[in-house]
Each structure stands twice: as structure tokens, then as C-alpha cells.
Design a protein around this motif. Structure first.
Motif, mmCIF file in Angstrom:
data_model
loop_
_atom_site.group_PDB
_atom_site.id
_atom_site.type_symbol
_atom_site.label_atom_id
_atom_site.label_comp_id
_atom_site.label_asym_id
_atom_site.label_seq_id
_atom_site.Cartn_x
_atom_site.Cartn_y
_atom_site.Cartn_z
ATOM 1 N N SER A 227 0.490 -1.128 -0.243
ATOM 2 C CA SER A 227 -0.022 0.116 0.296
ATOM 3 C C SER A 227 0.628 1.107 -0.027
ATOM 4 O O SER A 227 1.682 1.695 0.794
ATOM 5 C CB SER A 227 -0.650 -0.551 1.455
ATOM 6 O OG SER A 227 -1.291 1.402 1.871
ATOM 7 N N ARG A 229 -0.152 3.738 1.146
ATOM 8 C CA ARG A 229 -0.510 4.481 2.447
ATOM 9 C C ARG A 229 0.359 4.680 3.255
ATOM 10 O O ARG A 229 0.556 5.864 4.350
ATOM 11 C CB ARG A 229 -1.875 4.124 3.025
ATOM 12 C CG ARG A 229 -2.955 4.111 2.078
ATOM 13 C CD ARG A 229 -3.579 3.925 2.729
ATOM 14 N NE ARG A 229 -5.690 4.862 1.564
ATOM 15 C CZ ARG A 229 -6.604 3.376 2.207
ATOM 16 N NH1 ARG A 229 -6.705 3.099 3.126
ATOM 17 N NH2 ARG A 229 -7.824 3.490 1.303
ATOM 18 N N GLU A 259 1.871 9.437 -4.287
ATOM 19 C CA GLU A 259 1.968 9.680 -3.111
ATOM 20 C C GLU A 259 4.044 10.357 -2.810
ATOM 21 O O GLU A 259 4.372 10.831 -2.375
ATOM 22 C CB GLU A 259 2.173 8.350 -2.296
ATOM 23 C CG GLU A 259 1.946 8.761 -0.885
ATOM 24 C CD GLU A 259 1.360 9.594 -0.643
ATOM 25 O OE1 GLU A 259 1.223 10.910 0.469
ATOM 26 O OE2 GLU A 259 -0.451 9.554 -0.377
#
Length: 322
Positions: A227, A229, A259
Motif C-alpha cells: 500500500s 498509504r 504519493e
């Protein structure tokens, strides 16, 4: 390719003990209590016959998973003090699980141009049959006292081999041949008093004036469907820098790229390395998540460094304001 020269006086070597398997005693449970012995007790138990004047300083009695950057800065200071007081070399004994980390960090922060600096440990506790504690300590002392080790940076001696801090890795959790330098091989060998070693490869970056503490840098392992995140979570929870432990030649999953771009725009320092055991990064590919895309965002490539070593390198750079 010569034996250490014989002189009328024995060279002085300082052993700095940090604990680890090499300094274990058997606990009431029957398992090993790492670091329970002081360095002085360890040397007394081993009964070494090396032709040096050995001084021992116990800085910590820890398992290697508990060692800190503060401990290693204390080792740096103690090593430099010992050399200033006449030591021809310094040996550091500790647990093997973080031995490669300690060697690499000391190689960057400890400057001993006229002396040897050697790290070692053991895979088997000193009371076990066939323990490598005595042989590894003996060989580390021999290398630290040898002229070839002077100014060579931090070396790791294990199972009669000499390794450079840059490439050495722990490759077995239990075998006596616990360390190798994948893709490069050992720097040299030790056979009794005989030492044969070439000059080590070292990073050009040196940080001898750093005093700590080092900033937090987190490692993000790239894997199938890992991920993105995790990158944001690391930074939001206090990481000052990130190391991307990439795939192959330095790739990450495609959905990491947005990201990474946002965090780089925010000024977060990042480095990328490869999770493979050896080989350089390479801008060979042209697809989302490839190394060329990552480095175009200002992520620093770390050729042939493990993620753990890249983390230390990036932390030092951030601390030094590079």
C-alpha cells in the motif's frame, strides 16, 4: 600478503564490548541471556593468547536488537580516545543481528586514519560446543593490530574472513559462516597471525563531526500490492526521511508514484535501493514505478546498499544538513 611485523613491544589494542551472543550466559530458562557478561569477563573466559596488550572497556551489555545510535556514537568517542592514548587498533564486540549496521555507521562517523577498527561477534554462545566466540575475537584483534587495517575504515571480521562495511551482510541466522559480501566477496582472510586483505571500497561521505541524535528515517519495502498509504503514514507519524526498498533495479508499485511525488514536493528526503542481495540500480525501464521515474523526482539512488545501510546514510546526510 605478509604476517604482522614482529617488534620488541606488543601493540596495544582496545576492545569495546557492547554485549550480544558473544557475551551470553545460560539463563535459568536454559536459553541464552545475550550481553550478560562484561567484556572483561568474556576475555578472561576465552583465555586468548594473542601477542598484544589488550585493554577492555564495557560500554553496554545488550542484545543487538537493543543497540541504539547513541551507543554507536559512544563507541566512536571511546575508539578515538583509545587511539589518542596509544592504541594501535580497536575491536568492537556485539551481537550479530545489527553488526552490519554498526559497521556501516561507524565507517561513516569514526575517523581513525592511523589505526584499525574491527567489529565482530559470534553465532554460538561462548559456552556452546564449537563456539566461534574465541576464534572471532582472536582474529579481530589480529586484524586490528595489522598495518593493513590502518585507515581502512570499519572492517568486519568473522569466520576467518575480513569484510568491508559497505557490502557485508548477515546471510545466516545460525551458521558459523554468518556473514558474506554478496556480489563482491570477502576483503581478505585471517589465518593465525597471517592477514591478507585488499583496501576496502568506501562511500565518499564522511560525517566525523556528527554528535547525534540522528533523525528518524523509515524503510518502506516494495512488494506486490504494497500500500502507498504506508509512505504517508510514516511521514505523518514523524519520519524525517524515507528509504524505498525497491524491486529489482529499483522499481516500486505504480500506485506509489503519486504519493512519492507529493512527499517529494513537500521536501521529504528519500532514497531508493534494491531488495536484491547484489547489483546496481538502473534506469533501464520506461514504465510507471520504474527507477528512472523515481529518481526524476529527486529520490536519491543508493547503488549496492541494503535498505538498512541506505537508512543510516540518509539519516547522517539529514543530520549533517546535506
Amino acid at each position: 600478503m605478509t604476517d604482522a611485523p614482529q617488534t620488541g613491544t606488543q601493540p596495544k589494542i582496545t576492545l569495546i564490548a557492547l554485549g550480544g551472543t558473544i557475551a551470553s550466559i545460560r539463563s535459568d530458562s536454559g536459553r541464552a541471556r545475550a550481553g550478560a557478561m562484561t567484556g572483561e569477563a568474556l576475555i578472561a573466559a576465552l583465555g586468548l593468547d594473542t601477542p598484544v596488550t589488550l585493554e577492555v572497556e564495557t560500554l553496554a551489555q545488550k542484545a543487538s536488537n537493543a543497540l541504539t545510535f547513541e551507543d554507536l556514537f559512544a563507541v566512536r568517542d571511546a575508539a578515538q580516545r583509545a587511539v589518542a592514548e596509544g592504541a594501535a587498533g580497536v575491536v568492537v564486540s556485539q551481537g550479530t543481528d545489527t553488526l552490519e549496521d554498526s559497521a556501516f555507521l561507524l565507517d561513516m562517523i569514526c575517523d581513525l586514519p592511523g589505526a584499525g577498527l574491527v567489529l565482530t561477534g559470534a553465532q554460538r554462545v561462548p559456552y556452546a560446543l564449537g563456539s566461534d566466540a574465541g576464534p572471532n575475537i582472536r582474529d579481530a584483534i589480529t586484524v586490528a593490530a595489522h598495518p593493513a587495517a590502518r585507515g581502512a575504515g570499519a572492517l568486519l571480521v568473522f569466520d576467518q574472513e575480513v569484510h568491508e562495511a559497505l557490502h557485508v551482510r548477515k546471510v545466516s541466522s545460525h551458521r558459523l559462516r554468518g556473514f558474506e559480501s554478496p556480489g563482491h566477496g570477502a576483503l581478505g582472510l585471517v589465518d593465525g597471525a597471517f592477514v591478507d586483505m585488499r583496501r576496502p571500497a568506501r562511500l565518499p561521505d564522511r560525517f566525523p563531526d556528527l554528535t547525534g541524535p540522528l533523525p528518524r528515517v523509515d524503510i518502506l519495502p516494495a512488494a506486490m500490492e504494497a500500500s502507498p498509504r504506508l509512505l504517508r503514514a510514516a511521514v505523518d507519524s514523524g519520519a524525517r526521511g524515507l528509504v524505498l526498498d525497491g524491486l529489482g533495479r529499483g522499481q516500486v508499485p505504480p500506485d506509489w508514484m503519486p504519493e512519492i511525488a507529493v512527499l517529494r514536493e513537500a521536501g521529504v528526503p528519500m532514497a531508493v535501493t534494491s531488495s536484491t542481495l547484489s547489483g546496481r540500480l538502473g534506469p533501464d525501464y520506461d514504465y510507471p514505478g520504474c527507477m528512472a521515474e523515481i529518481t526524476a523526482l529527486g529520490v536519491l539512488p543508493c547503488d549496492e546498499l541494503s535498505a538498512r545501510k541506505a537508512r543510516l546514510w540518509l539519516a547522517c546526510r539529514i543530520a549533517a544538513g546535506v
